[in-house]
Design an enzyme around this catalytic site. Structure first.
Site, PDB file in Angstrom:
ATOM      1  N   CYS A  83      -1.359   5.070  -5.689  1.00 38.35           N
ATOM      2  CA  CYS A  83      -2.273   4.253  -4.895  1.00 38.35           C
ATOM      3  C   CYS A  83      -2.328   2.902  -5.579  1.00 38.35           C
ATOM      4  CB  CYS A  83      -3.655   4.887  -4.816  1.00 38.35           C
ATOM      5  SG  CYS A  83      -4.888   3.812  -4.051  1.00 38.35           S
ATOM      6  N   THR A 115       0.854  -1.174   0.000  1.00 42.18           N
ATOM      7  CA  THR A 115       0.000   0.000   0.000  1.00 42.18           C
ATOM      8  C   THR A 115       0.889   1.222   0.000  1.00 42.18           C
ATOM      9  OG1 THR A 115      -1.481   1.358   1.394  1.00 42.18           O
ATOM     10  CG2 THR A 115      -0.178  -0.307   2.510  1.00 42.18           C
TER      11      THR A 115
END
Length: 235
Positions: free
Chosen positions: A196, A83
């Protein structure tokens, strides 16, 4: 082959991309029935997201640092965090380890430098776009890193949390991302960074007016290079 520990689940939608991309990368390099030596812990994202919303980053960092250490104790020779946003707490995670931590920002910066870009735009959650922990890691005296305006940052963030992290792919949102990226290109961006790990689920890089640096793909590629000790690749 080294064994890699993965901290995933944030969201699991993108973690499954990591698992596939790393295994595909190992197979492409070694052939046959080879696959990656991985240890994965996938967290429950809801409590982590709540800590994000409340600004309780120290608690979130401590939890992920504990997971990283357990991965090391289970046999991981190195660890990655699947992430971008939670790289805000990369330091306590890396500090908990006596094995390497492969930072997604370092991998992305290496790719930008290799391409020779002087101006790129960065898309991600509101945390990665509004706060300096990722932008500052990328930006140099010779590289300018921009983000969209506030209204578009809100659209990007909403789509990530309300749609992509829940497995929803909507054409209207794809059109909005394309509009935003075209506007950034018109303002001088030479490339766009998908900062992202879910954005690549929505936007096909081949459909964009400028090149794309997808941090998920870059991170996975670097992980494969590190696992197999391929010196020609970053990592």
């Amino acid at each position: 082959m080294k064994t890699l520990g993965l901290i995933g689940g944030m969201s699991w939608e993108s973690t499954q991309l990591y698992y596939r991309l790393i295994n595909e990368g190992v197979r492409a390099e070694l052939g046959g029935l080879h696959s990656a030596s991985l240890i994965l812990q996938s967290v429950d994202f809801a409590p982590i997201e709540q800590l994000q919303a409340e600004g309780q980053w120290a608690r979130a960092g401590a939890q992920l640092a504990g997971i990283a250490k357990r991965l090391e104790m289970a046999g991981a020779d190195g660890v990655i965090l699947c992430t971008n946003t939670m790289h805000k707490v990369a330091e306590p995670i890396a500090d908990a380890l006596s094995v390497p931590f492969l930072h997604i920002g370092d991998v992305t910066r290496a790719a930008i430098e290799a391409a020779g870009y002087s101006q790129v735009s960065f898309l991600g959650t509101r945390f990665t776009m509004d706060e300096p922990f990722m932008i500052d890691r990328l930006q140099t005296d010779s590289l300018r890193v921009d983000v969209p305006d506030l209204a578009d940052r809100e659209i990007i963030n909403r789509v990530i949390f309300e749609e992509l992290c829940r497995g929803k792919i909507l054409e209207a949102s794809r059109a909005e991302y394309h509009r935003i990226i075209q506007q950034l290109a018109d303002q001088g961006a030479e490339a766009v960074v998908f900062g992202c790990t879910e954005i690549g689920m929505l936007v096909d890089p081949a459909s964009l007016p400028i090149p794309c640096l997808d941090t998920t793909q870059l991170h996975a590629d670097a992980a494969v290079s590190w696992m197999l000790s391929i010196k020609r690749m970053p990592g």
